[in-house]
Enzyme design. Structure first.
Site, PDB file in Angstrom:
ATOM      1  N   GLY A  36       0.828  -1.201   0.000  1.00 17.56           N
ATOM      2  CA  GLY A  36       0.000   0.000   0.000  1.00 17.56           C
ATOM      3  C   GLY A  36       0.854   1.239   0.000  1.00 17.56           C
ATOM      4  O   GLY A  36       2.092   1.173  -0.018  1.00 17.56           O
ATOM      5  N   GLU A  43      -0.111   0.766  -6.292  1.00 18.33           N
ATOM      6  CA  GLU A  43       0.748   0.335  -5.198  1.00 18.33           C
ATOM      7  C   GLU A  43       0.952  -1.180  -5.230  1.00 18.33           C
ATOM      8  O   GLU A  43       2.062  -1.679  -4.996  1.00 18.33           O
ATOM      9  CB  GLU A  43       0.155   0.757  -3.850  1.00 18.33           C
ATOM     10  CG  GLU A  43       0.228   2.247  -3.572  1.00 18.33           C
ATOM     11  CD  GLU A  43       1.650   2.719  -3.291  1.00 18.33           C
ATOM     12  OE1 GLU A  43       2.541   1.859  -3.050  1.00 18.33           O
ATOM     13  OE2 GLU A  43       1.888   3.940  -3.309  1.00 18.33           O
ATOM     14  N   GLU A  87       4.700  -2.633  -5.770  1.00 14.62           N
ATOM     15  CA  GLU A  87       5.348  -3.292  -4.636  1.00 14.62           C
ATOM     16  C   GLU A  87       5.400  -4.804  -4.743  1.00 14.62           C
ATOM     17  O   GLU A  87       6.178  -5.444  -4.033  1.00 14.62           O
ATOM     18  CB  GLU A  87       4.652  -2.890  -3.334  1.00 14.62           C
ATOM     19  CG  GLU A  87       4.809  -1.419  -2.997  1.00 14.62           C
ATOM     20  CD  GLU A  87       4.305  -1.056  -1.620  1.00 14.62           C
ATOM     21  OE1 GLU A  87       4.713  -0.004  -1.112  1.00 14.62           O
ATOM     22  OE2 GLU A  87       3.499  -1.825  -1.053  1.00 14.62           O
ATOM     23  N   GLU A 104      11.154  -6.935  -0.408  1.00  9.58           N
ATOM     24  CA  GLU A 104      10.781  -8.318  -0.721  1.00  9.58           C
ATOM     25  C   GLU A 104       9.265  -8.443  -0.678  1.00  9.58           C
ATOM     26  O   GLU A 104       8.580  -7.716   0.047  1.00  9.58           O
ATOM     27  CB  GLU A 104      11.414  -9.297   0.278  1.00  9.58           C
ATOM     28  CG  GLU A 104      11.218 -10.758  -0.064  1.00  9.58           C
ATOM     29  CD  GLU A 104      11.909 -11.700   0.915  1.00  9.58           C
ATOM     30  OE1 GLU A 104      11.680 -12.920   0.808  1.00  9.58           O
ATOM     31  OE2 GLU A 104      12.650 -11.209   1.787  1.00  9.58           O
TER      32      GLU A 104
END
Length: 231
Positions: A48, A64, A68, A117
């Site tokens: 997020g 996001e 990510e 990660e």
């Protein structure tokens, strides 16, 4: 002409609770990212971030999630708004949470931006989470357990071709209870939402079971006629 507000305004973020199913262990999983920025540097969290001025909430959540984790093109559903005053040590920040179900085998993870990660964790073995993300996860799991009973969203977690045993096991995992095999199969088959394939399992040590597919178009047609899906 810009406008100056008299009162301070809270910042706005989005967070995503993404559930998947491990095909081998048949465990329900949650996708997490490891933060490489403070606060909570090195801790695991839901993917997020902050909403930009030129994007909607859902656009921000999708961006996001893509940045990510590398996950894209999934159906996101808005879950809840979390606005406890002390939920973020940086500032007064309100977050809008989304959740989704994905077939984890179809999505390879690729952490970028402020995530070092991205990984799947069994929902029963989650690490400590940053911010109030443990609470967001609990709300998302409760929503999932409720909704899976009255909408066929559980099929999103399965491969496109599955056995009735896999389908029953999925519901048992999500609901946290054992289901009677005979009653479950009778109920699910009587809904006429499954297409029986002329295929069986391959490379299994036991007797190969028949494979099925979920007929989404049939479900949408029946739903317009007042059909009620209920497990």
């Amino acid at each position: 002409m810009s406008y100056s507000y008299e009162f301070p305004r809270p910042a706005l973020t989005v967070d995503c609770a993404i559930f998947g199913l491990d095909k081998e262990s048949m465990q329900l999983q949650l996708m997490l990212i490891q933060r490489n920025l403070p606060p909570f540097l090195g801790m695991w969290a839901l993917p997020g971030g902050f909403v930009r001025m030129d994007e909607s909430l859902e656009e921000a959540a999708r961006r996001e999630l893509r940045e990510e984790t590398g996950i894209d093109s999934v159906y996101l559903e808005q879950l809840y708004t979390f606005g406890d005053v002390g939920r973020d040590p940086r500032d007064r920040i309100v977050t809008v949470a989304y959740y989704a179900l994905v077939n984890s085998c179809e999505h390879s993870l690729n952490a970028t931006t402020d995530a070092s990660e991205a990984a799947w964790f069994p929902v029963t073995q989650l690490p400590p989470l940053a911010f109030d993300h443990s609470r967001i996860f609990e709300v998302a799991l409760t929503r999932l357990k409720g909704k899976v009973r009255y909408q066929p969203i559980g099929f999103e977690l399965l491969p496109k071709k599955f056995t009735l045993t896999q389908l029953q096991r999925l519901y048992e995992i999500i609901l946290g209870t054992d289901l009677d095999k005979r009653n479950f199969r009778k109920k699910i088959l009587n809904m006429n939402l499954l297409v029986q394939l002329d295929e069986t399992q391959k490379d299994v040590s036991h007797r190969a079971a028949r494979l099925y597919q979920f007929d989404e178009q049939k479900y949408l047609q029946l739903k317009q006629m007042g059909f009620n899906f209920e497990i």
